[in-house]
Enzyme design. Structure first.
Site, PDB file in Angstrom:
ATOM      1  CB  CYS A   4      -0.916  -0.014   1.221  1.00 34.74           C
ATOM      2  SG  CYS A   4      -2.230  -1.240   1.145  1.00 34.74           S
ATOM      3  CD  GLU A  24       2.823  -1.205   3.095  1.00 37.51           C
ATOM      4  OE1 GLU A  24       1.876  -0.381   3.072  1.00 37.51           O
ATOM      5  OE2 GLU A  24       2.874  -2.197   2.371  1.00 37.51           O
TER       6      GLU A  24
END
Length: 788
Positions: free
Chosen positions: A431, A433
């Protein structure tokens, strides 16, 4: 797109998601029929992967130019019983559920019942994990305080670096052999363990060479049997590529794509590394091959585009492995979270945007596939042309690409101890990170429910949902007389559960480190081979374990409500507040209205609320960042939800911001749905009120009216909005460009909106595939008007 690509794309989209038992059977056959005592665990895993690659069915789709599937055909999804054994009830649920279903035929269910479940029950990582975790961890988990990624997924939320495209697997095997020969057992007490690990990695590398040779043989046979000379020539060329890569380093654009894809298939077949292994900085890795092909007239732009399109379709053929139970509720999607990075900076700090960046964006726009996910890294040094090109794709309502702040990511990674060069070659995966691509093993440990911590604090350490006293020495609300004392009580409960979460993850990391090596990941991530230590055991250059905090907007508004109404204006005591919450505001509607509409809210550039967001993030940072992991890394903080804000909402009663019991929480670092009333600029200023550099990633969703994108001038204004947010060190932003009326009509008439794609959290999905609660949550997000 040409006819070839159109046909491949349609086949990928139309393929039915189903469970394949092939991998589970082959892995079980290997373990059942092999004398395991003769081999170390790394050797066992390497030999098991070889057995899988020797016997798995080969799939070739007519017209494809990149070969290889994880399952026996597109969207045939394997299971990983050595990690998590699905029950018969799980399989029946996967087959029958309305959303994100996987077809399970009778033969698969029978095989699970007779062979897979009997062998792996008690032997799987999940079974060993839950047998080892303390009661306090299980109580908190059951209460919905946190989730655990690695109960159904192996570690591996990471990204390939330049090494993968520079080296062949034979090069890595030679490096391994040289290191083994140099080991000195009399001087190094770990020499034997290093040797066994390196032997396992070498076996895993050999397994992919075997798979490629099998494809080469199949393609040569097809060439012999083809009636069409052009088709025979195409088969022959593909066969030659498969005989070269991944054994040897690629030298052409086509070889580079196929080389990566074989390794990708191997990594996601060996284990299921939280869905997200990907090539990362693709426009950087492929640029040398692209330019060389054009210069030598062995490649055209149209051919490069066609090959990239084939590559994209391959990703779309691979739904995420099935999730059940809590894991399905925290992340229920077919999306496999492969996030391809475009743009950013070179390792020496220069603008990395190039002609291939724009060609990839063309592919993204034309194919309009859910997978792979895509993002643009945006630095101050990147041209506005890159940002505006991305925004013109975003305006179509596709939800891709998302936008990331390269300059903030570099600061985040350097704060964590990475070198400037390693930080610049990194980016974001999954997502949002952040990580050092090709050099870091970063694990996602699970989501953490912030509003639930507040609920337990308000109830004197008791979980009102289960009635269990989870914290024994909690400060009593009846004795608290100041907001400072209240924050002290909250901090103690928060620290208590972070300690429990970390204690559990220490146990889980040790289990994976000793019992489930990730050999191919160790082959391609820097320093694992040189250290003779596995990716799962701290072999990488950098090692991080992220805890993902959820519900920042909800908790911020709750803190604002408590401060302003319980202590500043003294409209109620904490005891009276708890009574209102326990009654879900029934009989207290007027006070609920006050909490909802007469309280400073996060997302409106109001310091009266935003200061609590800063306090929360700083507290989380103090309690998490830098704490050691068993594999020699550190714990880090992230702020993202996937779909866990829906699950956590179901585990959390009414909250002091006026939210009713079991409603969804806020997602990412976004404001509470509908609470942001002053436009996107105010949202971004609130989101930038805390220090993103202390995190390893934050996720900000914005829903914009299509009118925002009505002309070039408006697109330029949105570009300036993004640039301004990034100048305040915002980590990430993504846009849903769709109006609420369309979403409501799609919910009512799904047959009319089969192709409607929306941005959920760190990924896009078909609106029709979302559970009703998530559809409603997206509809409720504030739709910003077209005035800036």
């Amino acid at each position: 797109m040409n006819l070839r690509i159109a046909q491949l794309r349609n086949h990928s989209i139309d393929a039915v998601n189903r469970i394949s038992v092939e991998r589970a059977v082959l892995i079980t056959d290997f373990y059942t029929n092999t004398d395991l005592l003769n081999f170390s665990i790394p050797e066992q895993r390497g030999l098991a992967l070889q057995y899988l690659m020797q016997h798995k069915k080969l799939w070739f789709q007519p017209g494809e130019l990149i070969v290889g599937e994880r399952g026996p055909e597109p969207k045939a999804v394997p299971t990983y019983p050595e990690i998590c054994v699905h029950s018969i009830n799980d399989l029946e649920m996967l087959d029958s559920r309305n959303k994100v279903s996987y077809r399970v035929d009778a033969a698969t269910e029978a095989t699970y019942k007779s062979q897979i479940i009997p062998y792996w029950t008690g032997k799987s990582i999940r079974d060993k994990m839950f047998a080892s975790l303390p009661a306090s961890w299980k109580q908190a988990y059951n209460a919905g305080i946190f989730t655990e990624f690695m109960e159904q997924r192996a570690p591996g939320h990471t990204v390939a670096g330049e090494k993968l495209f520079r080296c062949g697997l034979l090069d890595l095997q030679k490096e391994i052999n040289d290191i083994i020969c140099s080991l000195n057992q009399s001087e190094d007490s770990t020499a034997t363990a290093k040797k066994e690990e390196l032997k396992g990695i070498s076996l895993a590398c050999e397994s992919l060479i075997i798979l490629a040779e099998r494809y080469a043989d199949e393609l040569d046979q097809r060439a012999l049997n083809a009636d069409d000379p052009d088709l025979a020539n195409e088969f022959g060329q593909l066969a030659a590529i498969c005989r070269k890569v991944p054994a040897h380093a690629p030298t052409t654009f086509h070889e580079a794509l196929q080389h990566y894809w074989f390794i990708h298939i191997g990594i996601i077949s060996e284990l299921n590394p939280w869905d997200s292994f990907n090539p990362g900085r693709l426009d950087q890795h492929l640029l040398q091959f692209f330019r060389k092909g054009l210069e030598e007239n062995t490649l055209t732009i149209d051919k490069a585009k066609e090959l990239l399109q084939c590559f994209w379709i391959k990703f779309n053929n691979h739904p995420a492995p099935p999730k059940v139970g809590v894991t399905a509720q925290e992340s229920n999607t077919y999306t496999d979270f492969c996030l391809i990075n475009i743009g950013g900076l070179t390792t020496d700090g220069l603008d990395a945007c190039n002609e291939l960046s724009f060609l990839i964006l063309d592919v993204i726009e034309e194919l309009r596939l859910l997978q792979p996910s895509s993002m643009v890294q945006l630095s101050r040094k990147n041209p506005d042309a890159l940002l505006h090109r991305a925004l013109k794709i975003i305006k179509t309502g596709y939800g891709q690409p998302s936008l990331f702040n390269t300059d903030a990511i570099i600061q985040e990674l350097m704060r964590q101890g990475k070198t400037a060069e390693d930080a610049r070659s990194g980016g974001a995966s999954g997502c949002v990170e952040a990580g050092a691509f090709g050099k870091e093993a970063y694990f996602l440990t699970g989501y953490f429910n912030l509003p639930k911590i507040l609920e337990i604090t308000l109830h004197d350490g008791m979980d009102p949902l289960t009635g269990i006293q989870l914290v024994q020495d909690c400060m009593q609300m009846s004795s608290i007389n100041s907001f400072d004392d209240f924050i002290l009580a909250f901090r103690k409960v928060l620290k208590h559960f972070i300690d429990i979460k970390i204690q559990g993850n220490d146990i889980i990391e040790k289990i994976y480190a000793t019992e489930m090596p990730s050999l191919l990941m160790s082959a391609v991530i820097d320093d694992c081979i040189g250290n003779g230590r596995d990716y799962n055991a701290g072999g990488a250059r950098y090692n991080s374990s992220y805890i993902q905090a959820v519900g920042l907007g909800t908790l911020t508004d709750c803190m604002s409500s408590i401060f302003h109404h319980a202590f500043e204006n003294k409209k109620f005591t904490l005891t009276e507040l708890v009574r209102m919450l326990d009654h879900d505001f029934e009989g207290f509607e007027e006070m609920q209205h006050t909490l909802l509409f007469d309280t400073p809210k996060y997302g409106n550039d109001d310091p009266g609320a935003d200061r609590f967001a800063t306090m929360i993030v700083d507290t989380l940072f103090d309690f998490i960042d830098g704490r050691p992991t068993p594999r020699g890394g550190q714990y880090r903080l992230e702020m993202l939800p996937t779909t866990s804000h829906v699950y956590f909402g179901k585990k959390t009663g009414a909250t002091p911001d006026g939210r009713n019991a079991f409603d969804v929480l806020s997602e990412g670092i976004s404001p509470v749905q509908g609470a942001d009333m002053k436009g996107p600029t105010a949202v971004m200023k609130s989101a930038a009120s805390f220090d993103h550099i202390k995190t390893g990633g934050t996720l900000l969703n914005q829903k914009l009216s299509p009118a925002f994108f009505r002309n070039e001038a408006m697109i330029s204004k949105i570009g300036s909005l993004v640039r301004s947010y990034f100048s305040m060190n915002g980590h990430h932003v993504q846009f849903n460009v769709v109006d609420a009326a369309t979403l409501k009509d799609a919910r009512k008439h799904p047959e009319k909106h089969r192709g409607l794609i929306v941005r959920v959290a760190g990924y896009s999905d078909y609106f029709n595939d979302l559970i009703p609660e998530l559809q409603e949550e997206i509809i409720r997000r504030t739709e910003q008007g077209a005035e800036l």
